[in-house]
Write an enzyme that holds these catalytic residues in place. Structure first.
Site, PDB file in Angstrom:
ATOM      1  N   HIS A 182       4.305  -3.261  -4.138  1.00 11.11           N
ATOM      2  CA  HIS A 182       5.306  -2.259  -4.491  1.00 11.11           C
ATOM      3  C   HIS A 182       5.381  -1.204  -3.391  1.00 11.11           C
ATOM      4  CE1 HIS A 182       6.797   1.362  -6.666  1.00 11.11           C
ATOM      5  NE2 HIS A 182       7.526   0.474  -7.317  1.00 11.11           N
ATOM      6  N   THR A 184       4.958   1.789  -3.178  1.00 13.82           N
ATOM      7  CA  THR A 184       3.944   2.845  -3.145  1.00 13.82           C
ATOM      8  C   THR A 184       2.593   2.352  -2.637  1.00 13.82           C
ATOM      9  OG1 THR A 184       3.385   2.382  -5.450  1.00 13.82           O
ATOM     10  CG2 THR A 184       4.994   4.143  -5.039  1.00 13.82           C
ATOM     11  N   LYS A 185       2.462   1.065  -2.341  1.00 15.71           N
ATOM     12  CA  LYS A 185       1.178   0.513  -1.933  1.00 15.71           C
ATOM     13  C   LYS A 185       1.007   0.596  -0.411  1.00 15.71           C
ATOM     14  CE  LYS A 185       0.158  -0.529  -6.190  1.00 15.71           C
ATOM     15  NZ  LYS A 185       1.314   0.013  -6.896  1.00 15.71           N
ATOM     16  N   ASN A 186      -0.162   0.216   0.079  1.00 12.64           N
ATOM     17  CA  ASN A 186      -0.432   0.270   1.524  1.00 12.64           C
ATOM     18  C   ASN A 186       0.466  -0.690   2.288  1.00 12.64           C
ATOM     19  OD1 ASN A 186      -2.674   1.315   0.065  1.00 12.64           O
ATOM     20  ND2 ASN A 186      -3.981   1.108   1.857  1.00 12.64           N
ATOM     21  N   ILE A 188       3.721  -3.260   1.824  1.00 15.17           N
ATOM     22  CA  ILE A 188       4.805  -3.241   0.844  1.00 15.17           C
ATOM     23  C   ILE A 188       5.864  -4.305   1.129  1.00 15.17           C
ATOM     24  CG2 ILE A 188       4.465  -0.770   0.461  1.00 15.17           C
ATOM     25  CD1 ILE A 188       7.030  -0.254   2.081  1.00 15.17           C
TER      26      ILE A 188
END
Length: 378
Positions: A182, A184-186, A188
């Protein structure tokens, strides 16, 4: 000088995302399991050493596949932390499972393994540890319980890319694991996820479930002369356009991680004095590494957190709180067994996540740190 706006998150483009998407489109195959999906699979299996992986459209889908693979039935019980995202229990509730929520540690949002054995009953089917903020749960006692009671372990590794437990990659320890890409992850791909299959008894069936319950993957490898409906399933595989975006990120994982660790360390060094007045900072146990997924503070009360968020937003800085305890949620509170989970509730009331993204400048980070220190000095 006050910045114009510091968001909580900003998706980072490493450079080749749109070029690879264009390549995927020009290849004539943009449905699932195209050339970029294969590159991503090879990277995780050959470069990172996972036994088998399958990209999915989300971490939620990977968890739902895991629930199907371990054959969750109505009445089965699944143990997991109350302090997690709704996707973690939903995957099992959809199959009829009863969720047994466990509390977190006093000093960390991660699941406290010391509580687990008392929660195991003859109906328990699985334990789902969630590696909060990419920091490892203590997996050895969890796996020991699983062996003694013949349970499955499914790692919710949504936030745990490039993080380790005693030298082992998170997501490679349990029978199955689910990752998120997603935005918001490291690493993406907008939306996107991955199922890691560590117990290879599940490998063949996982391909079937992911392809709507058909043996289509075997057909394209020439292992059968036609494909048929052979099992449960759904459409869990992502478009190759999503994989193309992800591949550009994976090519730059070392650079992305280097910058994120730089940001994390600057927060930690600047805000360490807050610990002296009882404000919590992230705890990295000796057995865990730090993948710099997020930086959070644990305020001393809900009122303090509310005031802190308002103060930062007044200066165009946008922190966010995180999960609400699922055992007290409108949907699951009537189904919960009534146990009080004080640590989970404490994080629900007091944890605040600070802005964190690749392009967060040192100057903007210094401004955030200054605001935080001034807030607590007052």
């Amino acid at each position: 000088m006050t910045p114009t706006y510091i968001p909580f998150n900003k998706p980072y483009l490493s450079g080749n995302e749109t070029r690879y998407i264009d390549e995927a489109v020009r290849s004539g195959k943009i449905s699932g399991d195209g050339m970029f999906t294969m590159r991503c699979h090879q990277f995780f299996e050959q470069e990172l050493g996972f036994k088998k992986v399958l990209l999915t459209t989300s971490c939620t889908d990977a968890l739902e596949m895991a629930a199907l693979l371990i054959d969750i039935q109505p009445g089965d019980e699944v143990i997991m932390p109350a302090y997690t995202f709704v996707s973690t229990p939903n995957a099992f509730v959809l199959r009829g499972a009863t969720i047994v929520f466990a509390d977190s540690y006093a000093l960390s949002p991660n699941l406290d393994p010391a509580q687990l054995e008392a929660l195991i009953t003859p109906r328990t089917k699985a334990i789902v540890p969630v590696h909060y903020a990419g920091i490892a749960c203590d997996m050895d006692p969890i796996m020991d319980l699983a062996r003694r009671y013949n349970l499955f372990v499914i790692e919710d590794a949504a936030q745990a890319i490039d993080s380790y437990y005693k030298g082992r990659k998170l997501g490679s320890i349990g029978h199955l694991a689910a990752f998120s890409f997603h935005e918001t992850k490291n690493i993406i791909s907008g939306e996107g996820g991955m199922l890691a299959i560590n117990d290879l008894q599940f490998a063949e069936r996982a391909e079937v479930l992911r392809e709507k319950g058909t043996n289509r993957s075997s057909f394209f490898r020439g292992e059968v002369d036609k494909y048929s409906w052979v099992d449960y399933g759904s459409s869990f595989l992502p478009s190759d356009i999503i994989a193309a975006f992800l591949w550009a990120q994976l090519e730059n994982i070392e650079d992305i991680q280097r910058q994120r660790r730089h940001i994390w360390q600057r927060y930690y060094e600047a805000l360490r004095p807050l610990q002296e007045i009882g404000v919590g900072l992230p705890l990295i146990p000796d057995y865990a590494t730090n993948n710099a997924h997020m930086f959070h503070l644990v305020c001393r009360s809900l009122a303090e957190r509310t005031a802190l968020i308002e103060r930062l937003k007044a200066e165009n800085v946008h922190p966010v709180f995180h999960y609400l305890s699922l055992h007290t949620s409108p949907f699951y509170a009537p189904k919960h067994d009534g146990r009080v989970l004080p640590h989970s509730d404490h994080y629900s009331d007091c944890l605040v996540r600070l802005p964190f993204y690749y392009e967060l400048t040192d100057a903007n980070q210094d401004f955030i740190n200054q605001l935080l220190l001034e807030f607590y000095q007052q």
